[in-house]
Design an enzyme around this catalytic site. Structure first.
Site, PDB file in Angstrom:
ATOM      1  N   ASP A  73       0.843  -1.196   0.000  1.00 36.34           N
ATOM      2  CA  ASP A  73       0.000   0.000   0.000  1.00 36.34           C
ATOM      3  C   ASP A  73       0.875   1.241   0.000  1.00 36.34           C
ATOM      4  OD1 ASP A  73      -2.348   1.824   0.691  1.00 36.34           O
ATOM      5  OD2 ASP A  73      -3.308  -0.127   0.844  1.00 36.34           O
ATOM      6  N   HIS A 110      -2.832   5.936   2.874  1.00 37.98           N
ATOM      7  CA  HIS A 110      -3.985   5.040   2.838  1.00 37.98           C
ATOM      8  C   HIS A 110      -3.634   3.718   3.523  1.00 37.98           C
ATOM      9  CE1 HIS A 110      -5.998   1.746   0.466  1.00 37.98           C
ATOM     10  NE2 HIS A 110      -7.030   2.561   0.384  1.00 37.98           N
ATOM     11  N   SER A 138     -11.138  -1.708  -0.387  1.00 40.08           N
ATOM     12  CA  SER A 138      -9.828  -1.517   0.261  1.00 40.08           C
ATOM     13  C   SER A 138      -9.908  -1.824   1.745  1.00 40.08           C
ATOM     14  CB  SER A 138      -9.348  -0.078   0.086  1.00 40.08           C
ATOM     15  OG  SER A 138      -8.827   0.142  -1.186  1.00 40.08           O
TER      16      SER A 138
END
Length: 751
Positions: A145, A195, A529
């Site tokens: 990520d 994120h 996600s």
């Protein structure tokens, strides 16, 4: 200038300048390319990298220059490198005998607590998967990520023992991430923030007690495997516009490092566009994901991927390789709502956090032709003053700007109809605007707009009341697959049923970099996600309970025990055009059931030979299949070997998947499956079949008897069409039950 020596010097000067200009142009024209060389030939990593420099040096002129141009050397899970090349150089290097394929760097987009109690993993139950595995202690969860915020208390290492001795990775200081300061016994490998903080916390975050989120008491929050370790592989970046993206060269580097480091599971919350490319195809971004995930799975590492946020349309899930665990989103049995009551007594449950006094009914005004902050500037202030305003906006930035624009307008409250992916925030605290704010999805917005139109056509004053936000839990919340979650079937291989499984992905509370007031470094976010790291956290627990299970065995355990229309106590819905009961193209086997997966009874296992047969079944030549992987790692014999497709390639329908999908049923078809007993040694399983509409199913044998000598049993499934006309997909299931276990696989059939 008539002097011959002067003329020669002048010519050399001009030639040197032209060469310099050409070289500069070549550098400026260079792009990132992946040069894939297949499986690594040996374990001497330095020699592998040295060979990469030799190969690149043949094209760009020298080994010294090759070292400058090379971005990554892939040498742990497979062999290859990433380098800056011109199109001409890329073509030249692709013609070298050692090179399998050359791929221009593809770009992927990042897919953007009560959930664990909802899934049956309460800290208070000593017999569940969480506590039987000491909350995942000893497992290492790899996250691909955008990085992690190391300062967060959410990743404290209180109570954790030493880092597992098999860990071979390290922490690196980069940007805002200080390895010396931020790495501990929880974060054992990491890079910068982003994120990924939210994703990593969802999978394996530490306990945080008495968390307040914009004034709402959220109690104790944690990740799925709070004692597991986190290894963050930064593959996400921010472009000039502030949008997040992931590069294929970085993704392969992260996977290569993770294989070397010794992670137990890899979690990826990003994806490409909706165009599917076969793993053996030489074009397209999908092949990069196929290459990396293939090598991870061949080394025994389950590879979990977010299924995408392009729903509710069909054929939107990606990627769809059989070795990938593709995750759809569901909600959980908790929901923060803000009731909006219309004067006709219709109440709509909006989202947002409104902690003020419940308002009396007030006049409502809405405009469908005002859809941007610039449009808002054209509104007559007197027309909205003292009223509740509802608008249709597209992005979170539009909401910020619009609230600021309306600050002095005298608007009583602001309702926005928008895309459901936006997280729940208290925008008023964030930007200091004292206007109560609530958002609804587009369907709810249209309901409010229709009410407004009806009132106007009847010369009535449309009115609305906003109540304080509240938390609904348990049976008050309908379980559903949200609109945004991408749906199957696969457009490339519809006979591989996707998605595989669903997990909570709606308004998931997890850690973020602390850049907003009132959130305490946490935020509610939605998307697949958020669903993918739920599965990764559960796999982190399962790897402690069953360290020798293959990635296929783990996927089987998740799929065959999931909650669905056959096994859950109430109906699970699918949001979209005309809400319906969820089916396998919405959620695969169903919503994950971690405690069931701990003891599935039977599993549908596969090994690398099965995956290679799948590649061969795509109809490509032996050469192309070899080009896709060159060599693969034989986990049974700890060796590498070459790939040769069998003369008669097995049907994809016979892949030993925990699902059946038949996209083109003529009259009848017979397929085969094999189950392995991982429950009681002496077990007898009886058949439970729910045929899809317009189909009949015959299974042989219809009773499975296991003992100390019989651990695997194969069976045949004959599916017969009972309808003559072409039809859409219909769904059913096939299950084996011994009275304790109910081992169910979904079935999809289309005439």
């Amino acid at each position: 200038m008539n002097n011959p020596t002067s003329s020669l010097l002048f010519f050399l000067l001009i030639f040197t300048c032209l060469c310099a200009i050409t070289a500069k142009a070549n550098v400026e024209d260079a792009k990132l390319y992946i040069v894939y060389l297949g499986h690594k030939p040996h374990d001497n990593h330095e020699l592998i990298t040295d060979s990469h420099h030799d190969i690149l040096g043949q094209i760009i002129g020298s080994k010294k220059e090759a070292k400058k141009q090379m971005v990554y050397s892939y040498r742990h899970g497979f062999s290859g490198f990433a380098a800056k090349l011109t199109d001409h150089q890329a073509k030249q290097i692709g013609e070298l005998s050692d090179v399998v394929r050359v791929i221009q760097n593809p770009v992927y987009k990042i897919r953007t607590s009560r959930s664990w109690d909802f899934l049956g993993l309460s800290k208070n139950d000593p017999n569940n998967l969480l506590n039987k595995t000491n909350q995942g202690d000893g497992s290492i969860i790899g996250i691909l990520d955008s990085g992690i915020w190391g300062d967060s208390e959410a990743f404290n290492d209180k109570g954790l023992g030493p880092i597992p001795s098999r860990w071979k990775g390290s922490c690196k200081s980069e940007g805002n991430f200080n390895a010396t300061k931020h790495c501990n016994r929880k974060i054992i490998g990491a890079h910068d923030i982003g994120h990924g903080t939210h994703v990593a916390y969802t999978a394996a975050g530490s306990y945080v007690n008495n968390l307040e989120y914009y004034g709402l008491n959220m109690g104790t929050v944690r990740g799925g495997a709070p004692n597991a370790r986190i290894a963050m592989y930064k593959i996400g970046w921010m472009d000039d516009k502030g949008d997040s993206y992931c590069g294929g060269v970085d993704i392969l580097a992260g996977i290569d490092d993770a294989i070397k480091d010794g992670v137990d599971v890899l979690s990826a919350s990003f994806g490409g566009d909706l165009i599917n490319f076969a793993e053996v195809d030489t074009s397209g971004s999908y092949s990069v994901m196929g290459i990396g995930s293939f090598h991870a799975a061949s080394h025994g590492i389950p590879f979990v991927v977010a299924g995408g946020n392009a729903g509710p349309d069909s054929y939107t899930v990606t990627p769809t390789s059989p070795w990938i665990i593709l995750v759809a989103a569901s909600n959980e049995d908790r929901e923060i709502v803000t009731p909006l009551t219309l004067a006709n007594n219709n109440t709509i449950l909006g989202k947002g956090i409104f902690q003020g006094k419940e308002q009396a009914f007030a006049s409502l005004v809405t405009f469908k032709n005002i859809t941007s902050p610039e449009d808002i500037k054209t509104i007559n202030v007197e027309e909205v003053k003292g009223k509740v305003l509802m608008l249709f906006l597209q992005t979170e930035d539009d909401i910020y700007t619009s609230l600021t624009t309306l600050n002095t307008s005298g608007v009583l409250a602001f309702i926005v109809a928008t895309h459901p992916l936006i997280g729940i925030n208290d925008y008023n605290q964030i930007i200091g605007v004292p206007i109560p704010f609530v958002y609804v999805d587009l369907e709810q917005g249209n309901q409010i707009f229709d009410y407004f139109q009806q009132c106007k056509s009847s010369n009535l004053d449309p009115k609305i009341k906003i109540s304080r936000s509240e938390v609904l839990e348990g049976q008050k919340v309908y379980l559903k697959v949200p609109k945004f979650s991408s749906r199957g079937p696969s457009s490339l291989t519809p006979d591989i049923l996707k998605p595989d499984i669903a997990a909570p992905g709606v308004n998931i509370l997890a850690a973020i970099p602390p850049n907003k007031e009132g959130d305490n470094g946490f935020q509610l976010m939605s998307g697949t996600s958020m669903a993918a790291p739920h599965i990764s956290g559960i796999i982190g627990l399962l790897k402690v309970a069953h360290p020798n299970w293959s990635p296929a065995a783990i996927k089987s355990a998740l799929v065959t025990t999931a909650w669905n229309e056959d096994t859950y106590g109430s109906e699970i819905f699918s949001e979209g055009a005309g809400d319906k009961i969820a089916d396998p193209f919405d959620f695969g086997g169903g919503i994950c059931n971690p405690n069931g997966a701990m003891d599935p009874g039977l599993i549908y296992d596969m090994d690398n030979n099965d995956y290679l047969n799948y590649l061969c079944s795509l109809g490509y030549s032996n050469e192309k299949v070899r080009n896709a992987t060159t060599y693969f790692f034989d986990t049974k014999n700890s060796t590498t070997r070459g790939i040769i497709c069998p003369s008669k390639v097995p049907s994809r329908l016979d892949l030993n998947l925990p699902s059946i999908s038949i996209p083109n049923l003529e009259n009848s078809v017979t397929i085969r499956r094999t189950v392995t007993n991982v429950g009681n040694v002496n077990s007898i399983y009886k058949l439970v079949v729910k045929p899809p509409r317009n189909s009949a199913i015959k299974v042989s044998p219809h009773v499975l008897k296991f003992n100390s000598k019989t651990k695997k049993i194969s069976f045949e499934v004959k599916i017969i069409s009972t309808h003559q006309r072409k039809s859409k997909f219909n769904f059913g299931s096939l299950a084996w039950s011994d009275g304790k276990h109910y081992v169910r696989i979904p079935i999809a059939v289309r005439k």
